[in-house]
Every structure is written in C-alpha cells, then in structure tokens.
Design an enzyme around this catalytic site. Structure first.
Site, PDB file in Angstrom:
ATOM      1  N   ASN A  63      -6.985  -3.211  -9.024  1.00  0.00           N
ATOM      2  CA  ASN A  63      -7.319  -1.826  -8.681  1.00  0.00           C
ATOM      3  C   ASN A  63      -7.566  -1.087  -9.990  1.00  0.00           C
ATOM      4  OD1 ASN A  63      -6.568  -1.694  -5.623  1.00  0.00           O
ATOM      5  ND2 ASN A  63      -4.806  -2.709  -6.580  1.00  0.00           N
TER       6      ASN A  63
ATOM      7  N   ARG B 151      -9.288  -2.254  -5.333  1.00  0.00           N
ATOM      8  CA  ARG B 151      -9.603  -3.652  -4.985  1.00  0.00           C
ATOM      9  C   ARG B 151      -9.788  -3.714  -3.469  1.00  0.00           C
ATOM     10  NH1 ARG B 151      -4.998  -8.299  -5.730  1.00  0.00           N
ATOM     11  NH2 ARG B 151      -3.948  -6.843  -4.304  1.00  0.00           N
TER      12      ARG B 151
ATOM     13  N   CYS C 284      -4.896   6.671  -3.917  1.00  0.00           N
ATOM     14  CA  CYS C 284      -4.290   5.334  -3.978  1.00  0.00           C
ATOM     15  C   CYS C 284      -2.849   5.538  -4.430  1.00  0.00           C
ATOM     16  CB  CYS C 284      -5.055   4.443  -4.958  1.00  0.00           C
ATOM     17  SG  CYS C 284      -4.340   2.800  -5.147  1.00  0.00           S
ATOM     18  N   GLY C 285      -1.904   5.264  -3.555  1.00  0.00           N
ATOM     19  CA  GLY C 285      -0.495   5.547  -3.843  1.00  0.00           C
ATOM     20  C   GLY C 285       0.061   4.668  -4.958  1.00  0.00           C
ATOM     21  N   THR C 286      -0.139   3.350  -4.836  1.00  0.00           N
ATOM     22  CA  THR C 286       0.342   2.465  -5.911  1.00  0.00           C
ATOM     23  C   THR C 286      -0.424   2.758  -7.200  1.00  0.00           C
ATOM     24  OG1 THR C 286      -1.193   0.765  -5.077  1.00  0.00           O
ATOM     25  CG2 THR C 286       1.150   0.561  -4.448  1.00  0.00           C
TER      26      THR C 286
ATOM     27  N   CYS D 145       0.870  -1.186   0.000  1.00  0.00           N
ATOM     28  CA  CYS D 145       0.000   0.000   0.000  1.00  0.00           C
ATOM     29  C   CYS D 145       0.904   1.232   0.000  1.00  0.00           C
ATOM     30  CB  CYS D 145      -0.898  -0.025   1.236  1.00  0.00           C
ATOM     31  SG  CYS D 145      -1.945   1.443   1.406  1.00  0.00           S
ATOM     32  N   GLY D 146       0.878   1.979  -1.093  1.00  0.00           N
ATOM     33  CA  GLY D 146       1.830   3.085  -1.241  1.00  0.00           C
ATOM     34  C   GLY D 146       1.630   4.203  -0.241  1.00  0.00           C
TER      35      GLY D 146
HETATM   36  N1  LIG Z   1      -6.441  -1.813  -2.542  1.00  0.00           N
HETATM   37  C1  LIG Z   1      -5.046  -2.168  -2.812  1.00  0.00           C
HETATM   38  C2  LIG Z   1      -4.193  -2.049  -1.525  1.00  0.00           C
HETATM   39  C3  LIG Z   1      -4.051  -0.601  -1.034  1.00  0.00           C
HETATM   40  C4  LIG Z   1      -3.424   0.294  -2.050  1.00  0.00           C
HETATM   41  C5  LIG Z   1      -3.568   1.790  -1.855  1.00  0.00           C
HETATM   42  N2  LIG Z   1      -4.330   2.254  -0.743  1.00  0.00           N
HETATM   43  C6  LIG Z   1      -2.226   2.498  -1.965  1.00  0.00           C
HETATM   44  O1  LIG Z   1      -2.026   3.558  -1.370  1.00  0.00           O
HETATM   45  O2  LIG Z   1      -1.365   1.964  -2.723  1.00  0.00           O
HETATM   46  C7  LIG Z   1      -4.989  -3.617  -3.358  1.00  0.00           C
HETATM   47  O3  LIG Z   1      -5.902  -4.389  -3.062  1.00  0.00           O
HETATM   48  O4  LIG Z   1      -4.010  -3.921  -4.040  1.00  0.00           O
END
Ligand SMILES: N[C@H](CCC[C@H](N)C(=O)O)C(=O)O
Length: 309
Positions: A219, A238, A246-248, A85-86
């Site tokens: 995602n 996701r 959402c960082g990633t 989670c980024g």
């Molecule tokens: N929902 C993402 C995980 C959190 C990613 C997001 N909150 C971020 O900041 O990268 C997944 O199921 O791959």
C-alpha cells in the site's frame, strides 16, 4: 403490461450491509450462519458496477471465532484476500458493539486479534449515545504494534525501514526518495511529500504497488506533514487503488513520520474522506486508531454470487 407485472423477481441472494469508515467503502457480509468464501473471480464480479452494489474498496466477511467475538475476513476489490483492514475493523467493531452491548469487543483477523470500543463523538455532533445513525459514532481500535523489521514488511532485501532506497522507474522525483516502510499486519510504504495530486498519486502509486522490492505488494502512502500533530494523507491501496481513506495506512504514516522525528507519537490524520486520530502508545507500542463509521444501507447480493460457501 401483464407480462411485466408478473415478471418473476430473481430469488434474493445473501443480505449485506454497506458501510464506510471515513469514506473507505465496504460491503459487509454476515457469515455466522453459513460460510462465505467467494473466489477471486466472484469478488471481482461483486465489485463490478454491473453487480449493482455500487462498487467497494473491500468486501468483508464477518465469521464466528473460537477466541474472539468475530473473525474478520478481507478481500480487496481486485479479488485478493489480505491480512486486515483498519477502517473495516471500526465498522465491524461498531456492529458487534451494537449487537452485544459490550464495552469492548475482540475482532480476530489474519494479522492477529484487535479490540474495538466506542469513543467520545467529535465535538459538535451531539451526544453519540443519542445518535440514531452510526455516522455520529466514533470507534477506537487497538491495531497492535507496528512491525518494523525489513523481514516483517516484508522487503525483498535487508534495509533500514526508517528510510529505504527505492528507485521508481523513470520517475526521478526527489520526493520519491527514502520513504518509510511499516507493516500493520499488511505492507505499507510511506512517502514524505508535498505532492499529492491525483495524477502523481495514481501514477507513482500504481508503479510502486507491485515493485519487486515488495514481494507481497504494498500500500503506497503519500504523507504531507502539516505540523507535529497533523498529517494530510492520500493512499494508493494494494488491490483497490486510490481510496478516500486507508486506516492501516494512517497508522503506518504516523509510525513512519514519528520514527523520522517529523511528528509526535499522536497526530490527526486528514484523509480525503474525513479525519482519523492515531496514537502510537509509548508504553505498549500499540497503535490506536479512532475514527468515524457510517451505515449507508442494506441490500442483497446477486443470487448467483451468494452461495460462495
Ligand atoms: N488494501 C489493503 C487492505 C485494506 C486496508 C485499508 N482499507 C484499511 O482501512 O486499512 C491491503 O491490500 O493491504
């Protein structure tokens, strides 16, 4: 009145810190002293407003590590445990930088190790060194290299991940054609679109999240390229739905747009909850993400949901 005054307070559960990264909401639990391994049902119960935590996008466990300053474990609000989670990496990075006085910390995840360091604060917020809250702190995370082969996203069949063929049910909107597919350790599909209204993002995002082309789910990013150095992004995550950031997803969006020649390798990514800067370094192929962290408060998990060892 007496009865009320003597009502015993349920034993307090495990402490947590509530943080956000550009609005992406986290409950962070320290698991250095004792394990924290909630079941999917327990995660969903904690995410339920009835638990009194205010809800979250992800639940984050910060654990000891043999090879890094900490290991970060990530659960989505739907209870699924995921690779990374980024935005949470920036928050965990900030906590570790504060606690260790190091200039750089290493955070290991199921997607591999990352490093975090402080970044100069945004102009106009004063000197972050004098900041008394994390809200003024900017943190840079080295997210490592994107995974670009169809088998790494992963996809269910061989495709060119620069532009995949994806038929989305009854929605025949040209804007949903040939999105990019990228893994940042977790799977992302990125649409290049001007349409970013709630109804469209929620409707198509929820359809695509579990599309059979993505055996591990995905995602779903909706990227509007404003110019070669600026992207407006919304993400249906996701396991968490439409989040403020959402960082990633921001990393995946920059990689996907740069691969299509729509942006340079560095861009500002404006998300609902704030601004991220993404830099896909040519020499190392690593993606660097810089953005804000904020501490919102602390509290105690419900006692009944605290001993998830
Ligand atoms: N929902 C993402 C995980 C959190 C990613 C997001 N909150 C971020 O900041 O990268 C997944 O199921 O791959």
């Amino acid at each position: 009145m007496k009865a009320v005054m003597t009502a015993s307070r349920p034993p307090e559960g495990r402490p947590y810190v509530r943080m956000n990264g550009a609005g992406n909401a986290f409950i962070m639990v320290q698991a250095f002293d004792r394990p924290f391994h909630p079941s999917a049902d327990q995660v969903r119960a904690l995410a339920d407003p009835a638990a009194g935590l205010g809800g979250f996008d992800q639940l984050i466990g910060v654990e000891p590590s043999e090879s890094a300053d900490a290991f970060m474990r990530v659960w989505n609000a739907d209870g699924s445990m995921v690779e990374t989670c980024g935005n949470a990496l920036r928050c965990v990075g900030w906590l570790l930088l504060e606690a260790t006085d190091k200039d750089e910390v290493v955070i290991d995840t199921a997607a591999g190790p990352t490093t975090a360091r402080r970044a100069p604060g945004p102009v106009g917020l004063g000197d972050p060194a004098e900041s008394t809250t994390a809200a003024h702190q900017q943190v840079t995370v080295d997210m490592g290299a994107p995974r670009l082969d169809w088998t790494q996203v992963p996809l269910a069949e061989e495709m060119d991940t620069r532009g995949i063929e994806l038929q989305v049910g009854p929605i025949d909107a040209p804007v949903l054609h040939t999105p990019g597919a990228v893994s940042m350790g977790n799977p992302h599909v990125v649409f290049f679109t001007d349409r970013q209204d709630d109804a469209f993002v929620r409707g198509s995002g929820s359809l695509i999240e579990h599309h059979p082309l993505f055996p591990e789910g995905v995602n779903v990013g909706f990227a509007k390229v404003l110019d070669r150095g600026h992207i407006r992004l919304r993400v249906w995550e996701r396991g968490a739905g439409l989040t403020l950031a959402c960082g990633t997803g921001a990393c995946a969006a920059l990689v996907a747009t740069a691969r299509r020649g729509l942006t340079d390798r560095r861009a500002r990514v404006t998300v609902d909850g704030g601004e991220l800067t993404i830099d896909w370094d040519e020499a190392t192929s690593h993606v660097f993400m810089t953005g804000p962290v904020a501490v919102e408060g602390t509290g105690f998990l419900p006692a009944a949901l605290s001993d998830c060892g």
